[in-house]
Write a protein that holds these residues in place. Structure first.
Motif, PDB file in Angstrom:
ATOM      1  N   ARG A 119      20.018   0.014 -48.494  1.00 26.74           N
ATOM      2  CA  ARG A 119      19.010   0.255 -47.449  1.00 26.74           C
ATOM      3  C   ARG A 119      18.420  -1.062 -46.965  1.00 26.74           C
ATOM      4  NH1 ARG A 119      16.748   5.394 -46.820  1.00 26.74           N
ATOM      5  NH2 ARG A 119      14.750   4.486 -46.219  1.00 26.74           N
ATOM      6  N   GLU A 166      33.245   2.994 -49.976  1.00 25.49           N
ATOM      7  CA  GLU A 166      33.558   4.351 -49.517  1.00 25.49           C
ATOM      8  C   GLU A 166      34.927   4.799 -50.026  1.00 25.49           C
ATOM      9  OE1 GLU A 166      32.986   6.912 -45.409  1.00 25.49           O
ATOM     10  OE2 GLU A 166      33.205   4.726 -45.319  1.00 25.49           O
ATOM     11  N   GLN A 187      20.698  12.030 -48.212  1.00 25.78           N
ATOM     12  CA  GLN A 187      21.112  13.274 -47.557  1.00 25.78           C
ATOM     13  C   GLN A 187      20.873  14.419 -48.539  1.00 25.78           C
ATOM     14  OE1 GLN A 187      22.176  13.045 -44.396  1.00 25.78           O
ATOM     15  NE2 GLN A 187      22.287  15.253 -44.153  1.00 25.78           N
ATOM     16  N   ASP A 188      19.664  14.954 -48.524  1.00 21.19           N
ATOM     17  CA  ASP A 188      19.296  15.982 -49.502  1.00 21.19           C
ATOM     18  C   ASP A 188      18.279  16.934 -48.878  1.00 21.19           C
ATOM     19  OD1 ASP A 188      19.118  17.349 -51.892  1.00 21.19           O
ATOM     20  OD2 ASP A 188      17.620  16.007 -52.744  1.00 21.19           O
ATOM     21  N   ALA A 198      26.653   8.876 -48.917  1.00 21.26           N
ATOM     22  CA  ALA A 198      25.582   8.624 -47.953  1.00 21.26           C
ATOM     23  C   ALA A 198      24.560   7.637 -48.513  1.00 21.26           C
ATOM     24  CB  ALA A 198      24.897   9.938 -47.571  1.00 21.26           C
ATOM     25  N   TRP A 199      24.269   7.751 -49.812  1.00 22.88           N
ATOM     26  CA  TRP A 199      23.244   6.905 -50.434  1.00 22.88           C
ATOM     27  C   TRP A 199      23.765   5.497 -50.723  1.00 22.88           C
ATOM     28  CZ3 TRP A 199      18.328   6.297 -51.021  1.00 22.88           C
ATOM     29  CH2 TRP A 199      17.800   5.566 -52.080  1.00 22.88           C
ATOM     30  N   ASN A 241      29.490  13.480 -51.705  1.00 25.68           N
ATOM     31  CA  ASN A 241      29.027  13.277 -50.328  1.00 25.68           C
ATOM     32  C   ASN A 241      27.636  12.659 -50.307  1.00 25.68           C
ATOM     33  OD1 ASN A 241      31.370  14.312 -49.211  1.00 25.68           O
ATOM     34  ND2 ASN A 241      30.572  16.393 -49.052  1.00 25.68           N
ATOM     35  N   GLN A 242      26.767  13.149 -51.179  1.00 27.28           N
ATOM     36  CA  GLN A 242      25.425  12.577 -51.259  1.00 27.28           C
ATOM     37  C   GLN A 242      25.467  11.148 -51.782  1.00 27.28           C
ATOM     38  OE1 GLN A 242      23.611  15.628 -53.731  1.00 27.28           O
ATOM     39  NE2 GLN A 242      22.566  16.530 -51.971  1.00 27.28           N
ATOM     40  N   TYR A 258      25.559   3.959 -47.023  1.00 26.06           N
ATOM     41  CA  TYR A 258      24.696   3.811 -45.848  1.00 26.06           C
ATOM     42  C   TYR A 258      23.211   3.749 -46.183  1.00 26.06           C
ATOM     43  CZ  TYR A 258      29.078   5.239 -43.705  1.00 26.06           C
ATOM     44  OH  TYR A 258      30.397   5.316 -43.335  1.00 26.06           O
ATOM     45  N   ILE A 279      21.333   6.239 -47.045  1.00 26.35           N
ATOM     46  CA  ILE A 279      20.687   7.436 -46.484  1.00 26.35           C
ATOM     47  C   ILE A 279      20.597   8.494 -47.570  1.00 26.35           C
ATOM     48  CG2 ILE A 279      20.853   9.264 -44.764  1.00 26.35           C
ATOM     49  CD1 ILE A 279      22.427   7.300 -43.009  1.00 26.35           C
TER      50      ILE A 279
END
Length: 745
Positions: free
Chosen positions: A298, A359, A225-226, A217-218, A213-214, A221, A223
């Motif tokens: 990013r 994804e 997420q941590d 997100a990284w 999941n992390q 997207y 992002i």
């Protein structure tokens, strides 16, 4: 007795089976659910029971250990899945939320990885509860031996619970979280008990769900997420921020930073790999690929609002001719040569289809029951390749990397020799005097703009990015007075100039190049500082070469004027002839100086810059990976510096001294009309001969024979000494011609 035993197997003690911890209540101590786990089993059969045989007692003691393990595992699972810290924070004012989260983290240390492992333990415990329920139903329905039935029904848990309890105990005792938790589980998966290995792999699978999941997100997207600092990708400022800083100060700093400044900071130093949280089975190479991919995503998803590009004719040709560039091919291009500037969006830079593909690959890994290292490596490499390819398209195609590289070559590497020749000629008289503190840079504006007017064409769209600076004075001479809405990468150089500046103060002249997003990802301040280092060296070299030529032309012009005047007056001009005869040996010295400077300049411009430029162009043409381009460009700059001997202190110091002696020689020989004393010229000539001899000695030194720079030193020496001229002059044996070795017949 049956139900007492069954309840004890589910962690509830009574009169027959007691918990030694319960004795703490008699001492006034309270047993909480979040108390530390016990190191040893505290469930015991009551000592005052006399109707149980010793063999049965031993069997019951063995069985109730499962109840103890169940209770401790269940306590760990409930404590790890406790979400009360979230509920307690939701009602807090937003400005105080981060402080509350930090306080709760220090007290309870929430962990999403522990929560995932707790979910896996909950699955195992639910199977255990079902087994106990099945045993109860069987004992109530049939008349079977109680202890034998219970032992047979729970036999497999004797293999599972003790190792699981050891894992949980280690996690609690050492406060293991994040990637370290995955390491513990991965190591314990290598065991010879199939049932235990299956359970541990299931726990590891739950932990990997969080990691995937992390990663999604990284890498999809961009992002991070941590919330609890458990991912192996971390923000750089996480360890550097002072926790005592108020949130008002942090908010103020963030509000002052523009979008593209934040993006650049994130790219260059915003994130790093935490080795403590990087699982051992994920190599560092993969960790760096994940870090790069996330940073690239990013950048691609958050383009600078100020970034615009023109689809000019060359851009269209590049697009049509390169089948390697994916995602940007269009069936029809407009016929007109240029279009209006178009503002980019994240979807143009990273098409949704590519993001969906990334994804989907991560989802396949996530759904796999086991962690396959090879599949993981292939997925990460594929995602990194996608990110690098689209970043390459952004920098090389859309932002015109080749044009910027050519502009840096034109101005920092003196490719536009006519411009700098004109600038040095226009500023020659100015540079004969020391630079003034108040107007040093302003004085340079006139010759700089005049040279640009004479030599720079209007089509050169990159000249407006070039500025001239005198770092010690702090005023910029811009090549264009129009305000450009772009970020400034300022390179001021580190010139060690004192308050009483000398003529050599002009050696601190520096160029500044303004770059926009996204070129700042490629042309970092470190990169441009290397360009500046080479520029300051080349401009001194060109100034020295010009002064040697101008001094000869100036004196010859003066001699022709005097000769014409003497012929007109009918005088013999014996005094002038004697003066010319007196300084004739100095002209030979000037020729030796010019020979050395010309060959050094030719060596750097042709053998170094042009050859390395050709290599760089080949790499750019063959590559479509951004990181490869960065590496090739770094090799290019390193080659320029090393092959120009700027990193060899002994050689660079001697060459710098020789250039200073040449300038002093030129200024003195032009002043012979007013100061006929030749002693100073002789001293300069003697010093030049010493420096020249020292240079020759270093170039022929055996100490550098095994160096990586030896081939370049030999190439430079070959240009200087192709006919043994430099060898004879450097040794001061001007009238001795070295015998050539006889050729074999």
């Amino acid at each position: 007795m049956l139900h007492e035993l069954l309840l004890a197997l589910l962690g509830f003690t009574g009169d027959l089976i007691v918990d030694e911890r319960e004795q703490q209540k008699t001492l006034g101590l309270t047993f909480h659910s979040d108390s530390p786990l016990s190191d040893e089993c505290t469930f015991k059969l009551a000592p005052d029971i006399s109707f149980i045989e010793p063999s049965e007692r031993d069997l019951i003691e063995r069985l109730i250990k499962l109840g103890f393990y169940y209770r401790e595992l269940d306590r760990f699972a409930k404590k790890s899945r406790n979400l009360s810290w979230i509920r307690s924070v939701t009602s807090v004012h937003p400005l105080e939320r981060a402080d509350e989260l930090s306080k709760q983290s220090r007290e309870k240390k929430p962990s999403v990885y522990r929560r995932a492992i707790a979910n896996g333990i909950g699955e195992i415990l639910s199977v255990y509860r079902s087994a106990v329920l099945h045993i109860e139903q069987k004992l109530l329905a049939e008349t079977t031996p109680i202890l034998a039935t219970v032992t047979q029904g729970l036999n497999k848990f004797f293999v599972l619970f003790p190792p699981l309890y050891e894992v949980v105990l280690e996690i609690e005792r050492d406060d293991i979280r994040g990637g370290q938790l995955l390491n513990v589980l991965n190591k314990r998966c290598h065991c010879g008990v199939p049932e235990l290995r299956t359970c541990l792999q299931r726990l590891l699978w739950h932990g990997h769900q969080v990691m995937y999941n992390q990663l999604a997100a990284w890498m999809v997207y961009g992002i991070l997420q941590d919330p609890h600092g458990e991912f192996f990708i971390k923000r750089q400022e996480d360890g550097d921020l002072d926790h005592r800083s108020s949130h008002e100060e942090i908010s103020e700093k963030l509000s002052r930073a523009s979008v593209h400044e934040t993006s650049l900071t994130d790219w260059h130093s915003g994130f790093h790999i935490s080795l403590d949280m990087l699982p051992d089975y994920i190599p560092m190479r993969l960790g760096e690929s994940i870090l790069f991919a996330g940073k690239a995503i990013r950048v691609l998803r958050n383009p600078s609002p100020a970034f615009q590009f023109q689809k000019d004719k060359s851009f269209q040709q590049t697009m049509c001719g390169s089948q390697r560039i994916r995602g940007f091919m269009r069936s029809d291009f407009p016929e007109k040569e240029t279009e209006l500037d178009a503002e980019l969006t994240g979807e143009e830079l990273l098409p949704p289809s590519e993001a969906d593909k990334i994804e989907a690959m991560l989802k396949d890994l996530k759904e796999s029951s086991e962690f396959h290292k090879r599949s993981f490596e292939c997925t990460v490499d594929f995602v990194r390749a996608i990110a690098a390819s689209h970043l390459w398209q952004l920098v090389v195609v859309r932002a015109d990397l080749k044009g910027h590289l050519k502009a840096l070559k034109d101005y920092f590497l003196l490719e536009k020799g006519d411009f700098f020749q004109c600038f040095l000629e226009e500023s020659r008289q100015l540079m004969r005097l020391p630079p003034r503190q108040s107007t040093g840079e302003s004085d340079l504006m006139v010759p700089f703009q005049l040279a640009a007017t004479k030599t720079i064409a209007e089509e050169d769209k990159y000249f407006s990015r070039v500025s001239l600076r005198m770092p010690s004075f702090g005023v910029t001479v811009r090549s264009s007075q129009a305000d450009l809405a772009r970020s400034k990468v300022s390179l001021t150089g580190k010139a060690n100039l004192t308050s009483d500046t000398s003529v050599d103060g002009w050696d601190a002249i520096a160029l500044e190049y303004s770059v926009d997003w996204p070129m700042q990802l490629f042309f970092t301040q470190e990169v441009l500082s290397k360009y500046l280092k080479v520029f300051q060296y080349l401009i001194r070299l060109k100034r020295t070469q010009m002064e040697l030529e101008k001094s000869w032309a100036s004196v010859m012009h003066q001699d022709h004027i005097e000769s014409a005047r003497h012929r007109k007056d009918g005088t013999n001009g014996s005094t002038s002839q004697q003066r010319r005869q007196g300084i004739r040996p100095m002209w030979r010295v000037r020729e030796h100086m010019a020979f050395l400077i010309r060959n050094l300049q030719f060596y750097i411009q042709v053998d170094v810059i042009e050859s390395q430029w050709k290599v760089l162009q080949t790499h750019i043409h063959d590559s479509q990976d951004f990181t490869e381009l960065v590496g090739f460009h770094q090799e290019y700059l390193s080659a320029l510096i090393s092959q120009s001997f700027l990193d060899i202190g002994s050689v660079s110091r001697i060459l710098d001294s020789i250039m200073k002696l040449c300038l002093q020689f030129c200024w003195n020989i032009e002043n012979q009309e007013s100061n006929p004393n030749t002693s100073e010229l002789e001293n300069i000539a003697e010093e030049f001969n010493k420096k020249s001899n020292s240079l020759y000695t270093i170039l022929r030194s055996s100490k550098l024979a095994g160096s990586q720079r030896a081939p370049f030193l030999r190439r430079f020496l070959l240009r200087l000494n192709f006919n043994f001229f430099y060898e004879t002059t450097a040794r001061g044996v001007l009238n001795v011609v070295r015998q050539r070795p006889a050729l074999p017949l």
